[in-house]
Structure formats: structure tokens, C-alpha cells
Design an enzyme around this catalytic site. Structure first.
Site, PDB file in Angstrom:
ATOM      1  CG  ASP A 287      38.792   4.414  57.422  1.00  0.00           C
ATOM      2  OD1 ASP A 287      38.224   4.027  56.384  1.00  0.00           O
ATOM      3  OD2 ASP A 287      39.917   4.953  57.414  1.00  0.00           O
ATOM      4  CG  HIS A 310      35.475   7.077  55.996  1.00  0.00           C
ATOM      5  ND1 HIS A 310      36.829   7.104  55.734  1.00  0.00           N
ATOM      6  CD2 HIS A 310      35.237   8.099  56.866  1.00  0.00           C
ATOM      7  CE1 HIS A 310      37.392   8.095  56.421  1.00  0.00           C
ATOM      8  NE2 HIS A 310      36.438   8.706  57.117  1.00  0.00           N
TER       9      HIS A 310
END
Length: 476
Positions: A287, A310
Site C-alpha cells: 500500500d 502505492h
């Protein structure tokens, strides 16, 4: 008798004067860095010589020798005397409280006992986790305030229990430190969330499963004057480390790793925290490498290596029509590789508040999707989000000296709100191409934009063509 005592007294005075001068001179020339041995040897030699020569039967000298012995006993028993280390620091080793460190026996009770005593110490304390050992630990709350400054010296590995039953009381936290001031966490050790079983049971991995919480590996809650340095945090059940309602925080030389497909495993999460610096850290997870959310102000990140993951995100903000504020954020110096986003601001429709005074600069992108993106229509749910007029406003954001390659054709995306357009957006010295060398594209919707100097790719100056992009186009 009186004349003899008078002579003895004055002789002692003379001896003391010569004693001090000689000891200092001898120890200095012995070697400044070897103060302990030089000083001790000099004084021992001098006392013996003078005693043999002048005071073979003197009770007075016995007292003088006793004084000198007591004076230098501090050095011989480990006091540094260098002005750097607090010689009153006490160490509380978890092994001394029954921890085995074999990776099999539950060492939770030993950790709790060691922390309780360390936190109760009236002098500076060290909570110590030994090197080359692996400690199996269930959820723990290290509660403050403590009576003095405290260091958590994590030199070994702390391994999370896989038993979900251990987390029934608090499913959101594994290691949590509450309300501790003047805290240092360091030591070069490992905090291992042992998250594989949690990932397998995530609704993001298996759509047939119900969504439920998973623990953050390390949470710092309401801590002030906090330093986190030289640690490895890996395989968190969910987020790796969270700073929640903290103030005056220094984070450096942190290595955070988890598989690219591990769900919701943010590296460093900053929420409701003021004045935090994150530097010289390597983060690769499933993430966001760094996520900065509501209530955070005065955030500086520098020397960040990010990927996989991310990217570096502000948000998400404004979910469930909430109010959110983030301000004074600087990301200065980062290298992103293979991430699904680069530097991102993401907000939900229907929220309120603002994200303002934000700087992204000196950043290198390597095969990154969405290298520069503002998304005011963020929607992280299966069902489509309904269109709403309210929005968290995006104000005064600067992108400067950002170069590299995009994995997508669109290298710059400003997808801003129709009712609350992005304001004061500056692009300066931007040069991003597609990874195959082709020209990239910029998509700009509802944004007040000022490009300065070289900007590649550039939003169209034709508002109709580029869907409501507007602003000043500068060549200086």
C-alpha cells in the site's frame, strides 16, 4: 606534639597540591582518550611513591589515600565522565524478567513486567530486547506517562503471535505505546508482524470474506518528543507504523518491507500529528509507502526510497462526508520505483475542509503509474460513489524538479471537483516521459494551474480541449 602535627598538616597540604598537578599531567600525557587508565595509574603510582618516601607511619596519609581511592572509584566502576552518557541510566532487559527469546514461548508477560519497571524508574531507563533472539509476543500496550526519559532498545526480533484469539480485546493494534514523553525507539532490530494469515483472510484478497479490522504493527499514540531510528519493520498485519496524535517526532533510517500484494500494509501512517520529520528510509509494501491523513501539520519527508507500493499519499480525506485538514507538508527528495502511484492527493466527494501548502520536489520516478495525481473523486469501494457537490479543497500545491518515467501514457492527472476546483497548483521543472520513451500526457480537469519553466507533459492551454483547465501559463 603540636609542632609535629603542624608539620604534618602543612606536609599534607603540599602533597595534595603536588598530587593534583602530577595526576593531571601524568594522565593527560598518558593519552586523553585513555583517561580512565591513565588517570588511575598516575594517581596509584604517585600515592605509593609519596607514602613510601614521606608518610610510612602516618594516619593522616591513610585518610588521604582513602579519599583518593573513593574519588577514582567512580571511573573504575564504569562512569564515563565524558558529559555524553547519563551514568544513572538503568537497563531493564526482558530476559531478566523471564523472556526466553526462542520464537516459540510467549514472552508477553516478561515484556509487560520489564516495561512496568522501566517506565516507573525515576532515572533514565532502557527497555532492552536482546540481539540474536526472537521474542514471540501477543498484543501489548506500553502505557505512559513514564517518570523519566526512556529508550526502547530493540536489538533482537519481536514476532507477532498468529493466534487471532489473542487480539479479541483490540483488533486494531499489536504493539502500542501510549502517552510517553522523551521516548527513543532504536537498536537495529526487527519488528515482525507475521501478517501472512491476516492477508489471506482479507476481503481485499478473498472477495467472499467479510471485511474486518487487522492490527497495526506499531502504534505511537499521543507521544511527544519522540525519536524512532534504525529499525526494520516487516510483514505487518495491516499498517506497519502509525503516528497518531503525536508531536515533535524524528524518524530516520527505517526499513519497511512487505509483499507487493499484501493488503492495506501502509509503511508509515501519519494522522493528527504535528511536526514530524521522516528521513533516509526505505519502504516497500502493498500500500502507500507514506500516508498522511487528517489532522496532520508540519510534515517533512526527505531521502525516501519507495517501492513497491502505492506511492506517497496525502489522504484519503473526507470519507463518509467527514471534515479533514492537512497542511504544511513537504516531500523533498524521493526515489519511487514501480509504484501504482507517484505523489498523490486523494479525497472523497462529500467531504469538507482542505489540504493546503503542500510541496513535492526533487523526486525521481522509475516506471511509476500516475506519477503526479490529484484525485478529488476518490472512491475505494465496489459500489460507485454518488456525485456530490461538497469536497475537501486542494489549495497551494507545488510540484518542482520531478523527473523520470511513467508506466502509463498519462503522467499528470488533475481530476478536481467541479464545485471546488484545485487552486494555486504550480508545476515547475517537470520532465516525465513514458517508460518506452514516448511522450506522456497530462489530463487536467477543474484546476487553477501555473506551469513554470520546463513542464513536460503540459496541460493544454485550451480550456475546452482539456476539460476546464485554467490559469496562468508562465515561461519564466
Amino acid at each position: 606534639m603540636a609542632p609535629q602535627r603542624c608539620i604534618t598538616f602543612f606536609s599534607c597540604v603540599i602533597v595534595l597540591i603536588i598530587f593534583c598537578i602530577s595526576c593531571y599531567t601524568f594522565s593527560y600525557h598518558e593519552h586523553v582518550r585513555n583517561y580512565k587508565s591513565g588517570f588511575s595509574k598516575a594517581c596509584t603510582w604517585y600515592i605509593k611513591t609519596v607514602k613510601d618516601f614521606m608518610f610510612q607511619d602516618s594516619d593522616v596519609f591513610d585518610g588521604l589515600a582513602l579519599i583518593s581511592t573513593k574519588t577514582f572509584d567512580v571511573v573504575s566502576h564504569g562512569a564515563k565522565g565524558d558529559g555524553k552518557k547519563d551514568d544513572t541510566t538503568k537497563t531493564f532487559d526482558v530476559d531478566s524478567y523471564g523472556a526466553k527469546g526462542d520464537g516459540k514461548k510467549d514472552d508477553t508477560k516478561a515484556f509487560k513486567k520489564a516495561w512496568k519497571e522501566a517506565c516507573s524508574s525515576k532515572t533514565a531507563a532502557v527497555f532492552h530486547v536482546a540481539k540474536n533472539k526472537k521474542y514471540l509476543v501477543a498484543p501489548i500496550r506500553f502505557e505512559g506517562p513514564c517518570k523519566a526519559s526512556i529508550t526502547m532498545q530493540i536489538s533482537g526480533t519481536i514476532l507477532a503471535s498468529e493466534q487471532e484469539s489473542k487480539y479479541k480485546k483490540d483488533e486494531k493494534h499489536w504493539l502500542r505505546v501510549d502517552k510517553v514523553e522523551d521516548l527513543v525507539i532504536e537498536g537495529g532490530g526487527v519488528i515482525d508482524g507475521n501478517g501472512d494469515s491476516w492477508w489471506k483472510n482479507s476481503c481485499k484478497v478473498d472477495k467472499s470474506l467479510p471485511c474486518k479490522d487487522a492490527p497495526t504493527a506499531l502504534t505511537l499514540y499521543k507521544c511527544t518528543s519522540l525519536t524512532v531510528n534504525n529499525l526494520k519493520i516487516q510483514n505487518a498485519q495491516k499498517m506497519h507504523i502509525s503516528f497518531d496524535h503525536c508531536e515533535n517526532v524524528q524518524v530516520s533510517e527505517i526499513q519497511i518491507t512487505a509483499p507487493e500484494d499484501s493488503p492495506n500494509t501502509d509503511g508509515i501512517h501519519v494522522t493528527h500529528t504535528q511536526n514530524i520529520t521522516i528521513s533516509d528510509s526505505v519502504i516497500g509494501t502493498g500500500d502507500d509507502c507514506i500516508s498522511i491523513v487528517s489532522g496532520s501539520q508540519g510534515v517533512l519527508a526527505t531521502g525516501i526510497t519507495c517501492g513497491p507500493g502505492h506511492g506517497i499519499s496525502i489522504g484519503s480525506l473526507g470519507s463518509k462526508n467527514s471534515e479533514a485538514y492537512v497542511s504544511d507538508v513537504t516531500i523533498d527528495g524521493a526515489n519511487l520505483t514501480g509504484t501504482t502511484n507517484g505523489v498523490r492527493i486523494k479525497t472523497w466527494q462529500g467531504g469538507s475542509g482542505n489540504a493546503s501548502n503542500i510541496m513535492f520536489r526533487n523526486i525521481i520516478m522509475n516506471n511509476v503509474s500516475n506519477p503526479i495525481i490529484i484525485d478529488q473523486n476518490y472512491c475505494d469501494q465496489e459500489k460507485a460513489c454518488k456525485e456530490q457537490d461538497d469536497a475537501v479543497e486542494i489549495i497551494n500545491v507545488t510540484y518542482q524538479n520531478i523527473t523520470g518515467t511513467s508506466a502509463d501514457k498519462e503522467a499528470i492527472i488533475f481530476d478536481c471537483s467541479k464545485s471546488h476546483p484545485c487552486q494555486g497548483i504550480i508545476l515547475k521543472q517537470i520532465n516525465i516521459t513514458q517508460v518506452d520513451g514516448d511522450d506522456a500526457k497530462a489530463i487536467c480537469k477543474n484546476v487553477e494551474l501555473t506551469p513554470v519553466k520546463i513542464v513536460i507533459p503540459r496541460c493544454s492551454e485550451n480550456a475546452d480541449q482539456d476539460q476546464l483547465a485554467f490559469g496562468t501559463y508562465s515561461s519564466y
